[in-house]
Structure formats: C-alpha cells, structure tokens
Design a protein around this motif. Sequence first.
Motif, PDB file in Angstrom:
ATOM      1  N   ILE A   1       0.844  -1.208   0.000  1.00  0.00           N
ATOM      2  CA  ILE A   1       0.000   0.000   0.000  1.00  0.00           C
ATOM      3  C   ILE A   1       0.877   1.255   0.000  1.00  0.00           C
ATOM      4  N   THR A   2       2.048   1.188   0.633  1.00  0.00           N
ATOM      5  CA  THR A   2       2.977   2.329   0.583  1.00  0.00           C
ATOM      6  C   THR A   2       3.447   2.541  -0.857  1.00  0.00           C
ATOM      7  N   GLY A   3       3.752   1.454  -1.561  1.00  0.00           N
ATOM      8  CA  GLY A   3       4.157   1.565  -2.970  1.00  0.00           C
ATOM      9  C   GLY A   3       3.050   2.188  -3.804  1.00  0.00           C
ATOM     10  N   ILE A   4       1.795   1.821  -3.503  1.00  0.00           N
ATOM     11  CA  ILE A   4       0.660   2.385  -4.252  1.00  0.00           C
ATOM     12  C   ILE A   4       0.579   3.892  -4.028  1.00  0.00           C
ATOM     13  N   VAL A   5       0.598   4.314  -2.762  1.00  0.00           N
ATOM     14  CA  VAL A   5       0.407   5.758  -2.514  1.00  0.00           C
ATOM     15  C   VAL A   5       1.624   6.567  -2.956  1.00  0.00           C
ATOM     16  N   PHE A   6       2.835   6.060  -2.726  1.00  0.00           N
ATOM     17  CA  PHE A   6       4.022   6.808  -3.143  1.00  0.00           C
ATOM     18  C   PHE A   6       4.172   6.802  -4.669  1.00  0.00           C
ATOM     19  N   GLY A   7       3.737   5.725  -5.293  1.00  0.00           N
ATOM     20  CA  GLY A   7       3.875   5.629  -6.750  1.00  0.00           C
ATOM     21  C   GLY A   7       2.862   6.470  -7.499  1.00  0.00           C
ATOM     22  N   LEU A   8       1.687   6.686  -6.883  1.00  0.00           N
ATOM     23  CA  LEU A   8       0.599   7.314  -7.639  1.00  0.00           C
ATOM     24  C   LEU A   8       0.201   8.699  -7.137  1.00  0.00           C
ATOM     25  N   LEU A   9       0.643   9.082  -5.922  1.00  0.00           N
ATOM     26  CA  LEU A   9       0.159  10.355  -5.362  1.00  0.00           C
ATOM     27  C   LEU A   9       1.267  11.384  -5.219  1.00  0.00           C
ATOM     28  N   GLU A  10       0.853  12.643  -5.147  1.00  0.00           N
ATOM     29  CA  GLU A  10       1.812  13.702  -4.835  1.00  0.00           C
ATOM     30  C   GLU A  10       1.164  14.680  -3.862  1.00  0.00           C
ATOM     31  N   SER A  11       1.994  15.576  -3.320  1.00  0.00           N
ATOM     32  CA  SER A  11       1.516  16.541  -2.344  1.00  0.00           C
ATOM     33  C   SER A  11       0.316  17.304  -2.907  1.00  0.00           C
ATOM     34  N   GLY A  12      -0.736  17.460  -2.089  1.00  0.00           N
ATOM     35  CA  GLY A  12      -1.938  18.154  -2.548  1.00  0.00           C
ATOM     36  C   GLY A  12      -3.043  17.188  -2.960  1.00  0.00           C
ATOM     37  N   ASP A  13      -2.683  15.907  -3.162  1.00  0.00           N
ATOM     38  CA  ASP A  13      -3.705  14.923  -3.547  1.00  0.00           C
ATOM     39  C   ASP A  13      -4.545  14.510  -2.333  1.00  0.00           C
ATOM     40  N   HIS A  14      -5.677  13.914  -2.624  1.00  0.00           N
ATOM     41  CA  HIS A  14      -6.643  13.529  -1.592  1.00  0.00           C
ATOM     42  C   HIS A  14      -7.055  12.072  -1.813  1.00  0.00           C
TER      43      HIS A  14
ATOM     44  N   TYR B   1      -7.907  -2.005   7.387  1.00  0.00           N
ATOM     45  CA  TYR B   1      -6.894  -2.541   8.305  1.00  0.00           C
ATOM     46  C   TYR B   1      -6.185  -1.399   9.050  1.00  0.00           C
ATOM     47  N   GLY B   2      -5.911  -1.599  10.353  1.00  0.00           N
ATOM     48  CA  GLY B   2      -5.334  -0.554  11.197  1.00  0.00           C
ATOM     49  C   GLY B   2      -4.040   0.024  10.646  1.00  0.00           C
ATOM     50  N   GLY B   3      -3.180  -0.823  10.073  1.00  0.00           N
ATOM     51  CA  GLY B   3      -1.911  -0.344   9.511  1.00  0.00           C
ATOM     52  C   GLY B   3      -2.151   0.605   8.342  1.00  0.00           C
ATOM     53  N   THR B   4      -3.142   0.304   7.529  1.00  0.00           N
ATOM     54  CA  THR B   4      -3.489   1.176   6.397  1.00  0.00           C
ATOM     55  C   THR B   4      -3.973   2.517   6.927  1.00  0.00           C
ATOM     56  N   ARG B   5      -4.805   2.462   7.982  1.00  0.00           N
ATOM     57  CA  ARG B   5      -5.321   3.708   8.553  1.00  0.00           C
ATOM     58  C   ARG B   5      -4.195   4.525   9.162  1.00  0.00           C
ATOM     59  N   THR B   6      -3.240   3.867   9.814  1.00  0.00           N
ATOM     60  CA  THR B   6      -2.106   4.594  10.406  1.00  0.00           C
ATOM     61  C   THR B   6      -1.306   5.293   9.309  1.00  0.00           C
ATOM     62  N   LEU B   7      -1.065   4.602   8.201  1.00  0.00           N
ATOM     63  CA  LEU B   7      -0.337   5.219   7.080  1.00  0.00           C
ATOM     64  C   LEU B   7      -1.077   6.474   6.603  1.00  0.00           C
ATOM     65  N   LEU B   8      -2.410   6.343   6.462  1.00  0.00           N
ATOM     66  CA  LEU B   8      -3.214   7.462   5.955  1.00  0.00           C
ATOM     67  C   LEU B   8      -3.304   8.588   6.993  1.00  0.00           C
ATOM     68  N   ASP B   9      -3.483   8.217   8.274  1.00  0.00           N
ATOM     69  CA  ASP B   9      -3.726   9.221   9.324  1.00  0.00           C
ATOM     70  C   ASP B   9      -2.443   9.911   9.779  1.00  0.00           C
ATOM     71  N   LEU B  10      -1.338   9.142   9.893  1.00  0.00           N
ATOM     72  CA  LEU B  10      -0.122   9.697  10.511  1.00  0.00           C
ATOM     73  C   LEU B  10       0.975  10.051   9.514  1.00  0.00           C
ATOM     74  N   GLU B  11       1.152   9.240   8.484  1.00  0.00           N
ATOM     75  CA  GLU B  11       2.297   9.453   7.589  1.00  0.00           C
ATOM     76  C   GLU B  11       1.970  10.394   6.425  1.00  0.00           C
ATOM     77  N   LEU B  12       0.854  10.141   5.751  1.00  0.00           N
ATOM     78  CA  LEU B  12       0.583  10.913   4.525  1.00  0.00           C
ATOM     79  C   LEU B  12       0.336  12.404   4.762  1.00  0.00           C
ATOM     80  N   PRO B  13      -0.314  12.815   5.883  1.00  0.00           N
ATOM     81  CA  PRO B  13      -0.501  14.264   6.080  1.00  0.00           C
ATOM     82  C   PRO B  13       0.833  15.010   6.107  1.00  0.00           C
ATOM     83  N   ARG B  14       1.920  14.364   6.621  1.00  0.00           N
ATOM     84  CA  ARG B  14       3.229  15.028   6.643  1.00  0.00           C
ATOM     85  C   ARG B  14       3.750  15.296   5.237  1.00  0.00           C
ATOM     86  N   LEU B  15       3.213  14.543   4.259  1.00  0.00           N
ATOM     87  CA  LEU B  15       3.640  14.718   2.862  1.00  0.00           C
ATOM     88  C   LEU B  15       2.629  15.540   2.071  1.00  0.00           C
TER      89      LEU B  15
END
Length: 399
Positions: free
Chosen positions: A91-104, A112-126
Amino acid sequence: MTSRPHPTTLAARAGTHIAPGAALPLTPALVQSTVHTYPDLAALHRVLDDEEQGQVYYRFGHYNGQVLERAVADLEGAADAVSTASGMAAITGIVFGLLESGDHVVADRNAYGGTRTLLDLELPRLGIETTLVDAADAGEVRRAITPRTKLLLVEALTNPTMRVPDLPALVEIGEQAGVTVVVDSTFATPALFRPIEHGAGLVWHSIPKYLGGHSAAMGGIVAGDAELIGRIRASVVHYGGTLGPFDAWMALIGLKTLPLRMAAHTRGGLAVAEFLASHPAVTHVHHPSLPGHPHAEVAARMLPDGVGGMLSFELAAGRAGVDDLIRGLGSAIPLSPSLADVATTLVHPATTTHRSLTPEALAELGITHGLVRLSVGIEEPADLIAELEAALPPRRSLG
Ligand SMILES: Cc1ncc(COP(=O)(O)O)c(C=O)c1O
C-alpha cells in the motif's frame, strides 16, 4: 603441471560457473542470489534496457518475484503485478507511486489498522489528506470525493465485522470522478473474488494471510493495469521495498493450493458461523453468508462461491467471557494476532488489532470488548464445533 587456484579463490567462486540444466524443475528454483553475472556489457545492457528478460540486482526485481507476480496477475485477471516486502510495503508503494503533495484519498474507515495509520499519521506530513467513509454507503463515498481525490481505498471483506462494499457501485462513482478504486482483497483472495473483473484499478494483498496460507511467507503484492503497476514498481524499487526471493518462493508454493484451501476455509467458516449463531452464549455473529448480515445480498452477488474463513462473534458475557473462551480453547484454537492460517486461530480485536483506536472509534466500527474474531482454518468443521462447544459456557447454565 597446471597451476591450481588457491583454496580462497576456489571458495570465493564456488558455484558461480555452473548454470542450471535445460529441463525446468517442477517447483521453480529458488534463486537466492542478490546479483547476476554477464558475459559482456552488451548482454547486461540488453537486460537493463528491457530488451531482454533477465535479472540484474535483486532490488530491481528477481526471478522468484517475477514468477510470483505472473502467477498472481493471472489469478487476478490483471495485466501485471509487483511483489513487495510486506502488505504495508504494497500500500505504501501504491500511494508513493501514484500520489503527490496536494492529492486527496477517500478510504473506508473499516480498513486494516496499519493502512489507517499510514493514511492518518504518515501521509498528512507529505501533504496528502484522507477522508474516512463507510465504503458500504455509496452516497457517503460520493460526497467525500473532491476534485483533488485520486484514490478510493476499500477492502473486499473488512476486519473484523466482515462488511462487504458494493464494488461495482464504487467503480461507477470512481469512473465518473476520475478516481482509481484500489481494493485490499487479503480476506477474499482471487480464488473467491477478482476486483479487476469488476472494474477496480488495483488489487493488493498481505501475503502471510491466505495467499501464502501457512503463516510462513512474508510479503505483499499489487496487481492491475500495466501502466499503474509500472509506476508502483518504480516507487517500490526507489524506496527499497522489494520482496526477498525466499519469501516469494514460499508464497508461490502456498499459492498452488489457494483455491482448494479457500473452498475448505469457506465450508468451515460457514459451518462454525451457523453453530455459533445457534449458541445461547453468543449474541451476534458477523458472517456475510448468514441471512441477517447487512451485506448478505452484496456478498452473494460478488462472492458466489462464499467468503472464506473469517468471522467474528459477540459473547453475551462480554470481556470476561473472552478470557474464559481463550483459556478453554487452549492450544486447540490458539490466540494469535494474525489470520488466515490453515489452522484455526482467534483474536480479541478491541485489545489487539484495533488497540490503538479510541473508545469512540471502536464504537463507530462496532468493535466491543465482547467481540472475538475467528479465522477458521481447513480442519474438519465438526472438530472445531466440538472444541468451541466444550469451551463456551454450558447451554443448560444459560437457560
Ligand atoms: C487486511 C489486511 N491488509 C493489509 C495488512 C498488512 O499486511 P502486512 O502485515 O503484510 O504488512 C494486513 C495485516 O494484517 C491485513 O490484515
């Protein structure tokens, strides 16, 4: 007299010059080497330039990964696939491969909790924001999509309450808005459900669950359209998330029996769900093939061969009942914080898989302290039912 190389020279080059024979091994060879050798630069360049199939350095892709990727792409009905070091690396490969800053991103809050953590904690920093929705509510999904939305993340069957979003309806919304629908199909597998055939852009899996099947192989895999997979593969290589050859080899061996295992998991899961639904110590069973399940119709339409071995149930005695059940089942059905092994295991979602959630978030997902998730294996269902009957409170004491 020919000069014999020094033992250190012989040892360092041991095995390097012996190519495998012409005949193919029945089980694909395990090629654990992290790098390959070439007779000249031109031969190396042909592989680097994609003019010839071959392997160079393991992080760019390797034989066992390629064999696994072809097998999963074929099972999913996808053009291509890329394997990764874990499900989270997928899922990290999917979001890093397809998204850029400003995307939603719009994502199911039941993910799954790990997916939610990636979305809630990691992606907002990017600079990537997520809106969580109930993916089974098409109206809520439609309202959450903005002109910046690129991905809609859903799960084929959700953990632990086994919700089943209506994928064709979500694909229609995605197509209208230019949003790629991405399905985590870890619980369903291509033996029971192929999201690409329903119009999803990508499907991904955590390999240690059903795909590998024996809690031995680590890894993740994403399948879909060749152009999307090419972008995800590049991000996996750049961020260093490649699956190791041994895990790819183990996953392939597990994959060979996937449809047979899924049929057995499905049969056992339904038999156990029906037994639990009839037991007075159990107040509710979450299983999409039971008539009262809110998504029984969607499940029957999308997964006509059944839903696999996952289910959860509510104990009338609440948390105290959970502790008694775990002790009563002992090593026959052990407490184990993963799922989808050939052996049946159980987990207490509120204090394990979902322990990082607030009481409000748990309540929103319907996860109470009396809820137990069962991953039904491929054992004979009658044995499992006898073990559960013996570990649950006696029927006569419940009146
Ligand atoms: C449904 C689901 N998706 C994704 C993952 C993440 O996979 P991994 O643990 O291989 O990174 C898990 C892990 O439990 C899972 O259950």
